[in-house]
Enzyme design. Sequence first.
Site, PDB file in Angstrom:
ATOM      1  N   PHE A   9       8.305  70.575 -22.508  1.00 13.90           N
ATOM      2  CA  PHE A   9       7.390  69.569 -21.990  1.00 13.90           C
ATOM      3  C   PHE A   9       7.111  69.806 -20.511  1.00 13.90           C
ATOM      4  O   PHE A   9       7.854  70.504 -19.810  1.00 13.90           O
ATOM      5  CB  PHE A   9       7.934  68.149 -22.219  1.00 13.90           C
ATOM      6  CG  PHE A   9       9.147  67.798 -21.397  1.00 13.90           C
ATOM      7  CD1 PHE A   9       9.011  67.177 -20.160  1.00 13.90           C
ATOM      8  CD2 PHE A   9      10.421  68.083 -21.858  1.00 13.90           C
ATOM      9  CE1 PHE A   9      10.129  66.850 -19.401  1.00 13.90           C
ATOM     10  CE2 PHE A   9      11.544  67.759 -21.115  1.00 13.90           C
ATOM     11  CZ  PHE A   9      11.397  67.133 -19.876  1.00 13.90           C
ATOM     12  N   CYS A  10       5.990  69.236 -20.054  1.00 13.74           N
ATOM     13  CA  CYS A  10       5.573  69.340 -18.662  1.00 13.74           C
ATOM     14  C   CYS A  10       4.667  68.146 -18.370  1.00 13.74           C
ATOM     15  O   CYS A  10       4.647  67.185 -19.142  1.00 13.74           O
ATOM     16  CB  CYS A  10       4.868  70.673 -18.402  1.00 13.74           C
ATOM     17  SG  CYS A  10       3.481  70.996 -19.523  1.00 13.74           S
ATOM     18  N   THR A  11       3.905  68.193 -17.301  1.00 11.40           N
ATOM     19  CA  THR A  11       3.117  67.029 -16.909  1.00 11.40           C
ATOM     20  C   THR A  11       2.020  66.718 -17.921  1.00 11.40           C
ATOM     21  O   THR A  11       1.929  65.616 -18.453  1.00 11.40           O
ATOM     22  CB  THR A  11       2.493  67.246 -15.521  1.00 11.40           C
ATOM     23  OG1 THR A  11       3.514  67.611 -14.594  1.00 11.40           O
ATOM     24  CG2 THR A  11       1.792  65.986 -15.039  1.00 11.40           C
TER      25      THR A  11
END
Length: 260
Positions: free
Chosen positions: A182-184
């Site tokens: 996951f990331c922004t």
Amino acid sequence: MMRILNIAAYKFVTLEDLSGLQGNVLEALQSRAIKGTVLLAEEGINLFLASPRADIHDFLAWLRRDARFHDLEVKESWSHAQPFRKLLVRVKPEIIRMNHPAIQPAAGRAPAVDAATLKRWLDAGHDDEGRPVVTLDTRNAFEVDVGTFRGAIDWRIDKFTEFPQVLLAHRAELEGKTVVSFCTGGIRCEKAAIFMREAGVSHVFQLDGGILKYFEENGHAHFDGACFVFDERRALDPALQPRVNVGASSDKPLAEGVGS
């Protein structure tokens, strides 16, 4: 009342005539007085923009008339004031730098898990096949310090170009688990998921839409803190509202569309 609409979006798609596209996008944004950053590369588009709602929607309608962007998905949030200082439209070698030319997401996306499914898995502690689920934060260490999923794997990378080497050093830790990167907003975790699959990690998904989409659908469930963003808001809480105090990120310079 919050009057500025902020959008984040990306799409991996093969682009040609980058200089011509750059000029057209710049003109379209300037004519609508929209600020933010657009990155263009042969592999696709990555954008972070803000303006009153009517101008943003008018620009998106214009952009989506290009068949390459007709299905561009956008994450939205609101702010009281313009969070960007200027407008930049840049041509880059990559829309998110990884320094790994074998990664070509336009050839096919990594398997994705939506926000609702990830929450259900985290509630249960395992995926639908009974396999333990771990979340893997692909962001920079100073972003992680502002907030992340509870118990997420954090390899304390300083920049995304470090991810391939660090993954290879820690690959054994992921064996037998379902890994959700996951990331922004989705772009870094998509590249990361593709690289992990190529490196032999068997059960890998990206979080579709990233933290911002997860907040939109699930709020703070399983997430501690806020999500760092690369504009003057600094961070968004799980209600997608600017968070005043963001701790470790306060001394970081503002970046123009660095990551998503």
